[in-house]
Design a protein around this motif. Sequence first.
Motif, PDB file in Angstrom:
ATOM      1  N   UNK A  20     -63.823  66.272   3.483  1.00  0.00           N
ATOM      2  CA  UNK A  20     -62.581  66.976   3.158  1.00  0.00           C
ATOM      3  C   UNK A  20     -62.871  68.298   2.446  1.00  0.00           C
ATOM      4  N   UNK A  21     -63.981  68.340   1.709  1.00  0.00           N
ATOM      5  CA  UNK A  21     -64.384  69.547   0.992  1.00  0.00           C
ATOM      6  C   UNK A  21     -65.183  70.503   1.881  1.00  0.00           C
ATOM      7  N   UNK A  22     -65.486  70.087   3.088  1.00  0.00           N
ATOM      8  CA  UNK A  22     -66.192  70.958   4.018  1.00  0.00           C
ATOM      9  C   UNK A  22     -67.683  70.748   4.076  1.00  0.00           C
ATOM     10  N   UNK A  23     -68.178  69.621   3.550  1.00  0.00           N
ATOM     11  CA  UNK A  23     -69.616  69.352   3.506  1.00  0.00           C
ATOM     12  C   UNK A  23     -69.959  68.280   4.532  1.00  0.00           C
ATOM     13  N   UNK A  24     -70.946  68.554   5.351  1.00  0.00           N
ATOM     14  CA  UNK A  24     -71.341  67.633   6.410  1.00  0.00           C
ATOM     15  C   UNK A  24     -72.086  66.427   5.853  1.00  0.00           C
ATOM     16  N   UNK A  25     -72.139  65.381   6.631  1.00  0.00           N
ATOM     17  CA  UNK A  25     -72.870  64.182   6.197  1.00  0.00           C
ATOM     18  C   UNK A  25     -74.362  64.470   6.066  1.00  0.00           C
ATOM     19  N   UNK A  26     -74.877  65.392   6.866  1.00  0.00           N
ATOM     20  CA  UNK A  26     -76.307  65.738   6.786  1.00  0.00           C
ATOM     21  C   UNK A  26     -76.640  66.363   5.437  1.00  0.00           C
ATOM     22  N   UNK A  27     -75.774  67.271   4.962  1.00  0.00           N
ATOM     23  CA  UNK A  27     -75.997  67.904   3.659  1.00  0.00           C
ATOM     24  C   UNK A  27     -75.849  66.879   2.542  1.00  0.00           C
TER      25      UNK A  27
END
Length: 425
Positions: free
Chosen positions: A8-15
């Motif tokens: 929701x905050x714009x951060x991917x699962x990879x990061x």
Amino acid sequence: MNNEMYEKLGISSAVAEFSEKILDKLKSRFDDIDRIAEYNQAKVTLAMQKNRVSAECFAGSTGYGYNDRGRETLEKVYADCFNTEAALVRPQITCGTHALAIALSANLLPGDELLSPVGRPYDTLEEVIGIRESACSLREYGVSYRQVDLLPDGTFDYDNIAKAINEKTKLVTIQRSKGYQSRPSFSVGQIGELIAFVKKIKPEVICMVDNCYGEFVEMIEPSDVGADMIVGSLIKNPGGGLAPIGGYICGKQSCIDRCAYRLSAPGLGQEVGASLDTMRSLYQGFFLAPTVVAGALKGAIFAANMYEALGFRVVPNSTESRHDIIQAVELGSGERMVAFCKGIQAAAPVDSYVSPEPYAMPGYNCEVVMAAGAFIQGSSIELSADGPIREPYTIFFQGGLTWYNAKLGIMMSLQKLIDGGFINL
């Protein structure tokens, strides 16, 4: 935090997963930071209790500000906490550069010489000193300047420092933090050794430390190891993110008296200067500062470990001890610096929708890019990042009112670099 909230905050699962791997090895270092914060919290509390801080201290004054109990008590709290004879803590001091300019111009007279044994000063001091020509600089008033550069390994060049000290040397200025340089920041112990060396050569010389970004990072301050004055900004560490404005100068009574005369007027000194409605914020910010600084330090260590793992040069590196809250990351291009700052801005609670762009800032000789979604304008104890657009294209990350917001900022900076095609995980 689960990945759904990060998304929701714009951060991917990879990061998110990469970040957790970095954090797994940092627990013991974070425990050490918490122990220092606990000690410094007790130190601040003791100073407040000793000086009988009460609700009456939060009342503001107007006009001349005569008999301002809160202002006078706050200055005693700072003096006791930083182990000095006196302190000048005022909302009339607009920023760290202003505080340093006051301390320098108050204690240097025509014919005196200022010595920096730690190389080039922070950019905004160049015009104060007169390295870059400016009206009302120290140089214009007949104060000369000399500097001794650091050795290639970032340590003090004691041989040339000894040669530089002469009959005109009146004040030695030591910048604790790296500023916009890739040199190491100095520990309080290193600063103490340098002061002792200078005083052995010329005991009467005034040793002043620019303490910006360093307060409460260690258990002791430069004033505990011989500094005649320490100087800083309240919208950095000691303001705890609550101080709306202000700066401090702590040190010997004779030095502080002169600083007070320079800030107000000869003969008036500390007796005037209305506090208006700032007292509650200045007290509460100082009380919270040790904990806020601890969160910022955790963020800096997290950033160093993450970006070093990605192959970037970081100063300090991932394992070095910490002496300020600033983390430098050499990104290699202006475009990467802008992407990093966009990530920090996107993680901020204020102005998260703003896109940072390089621009010409007063006091700097090149464009600067800056991210700061802060409750207090320019408050660098809050989540922020900035840097001059010049080689080696280094970004300077600092702050975070909470560790979790600092963590989010670093994760978002990485996400923006990935989105821009600058990094692959």
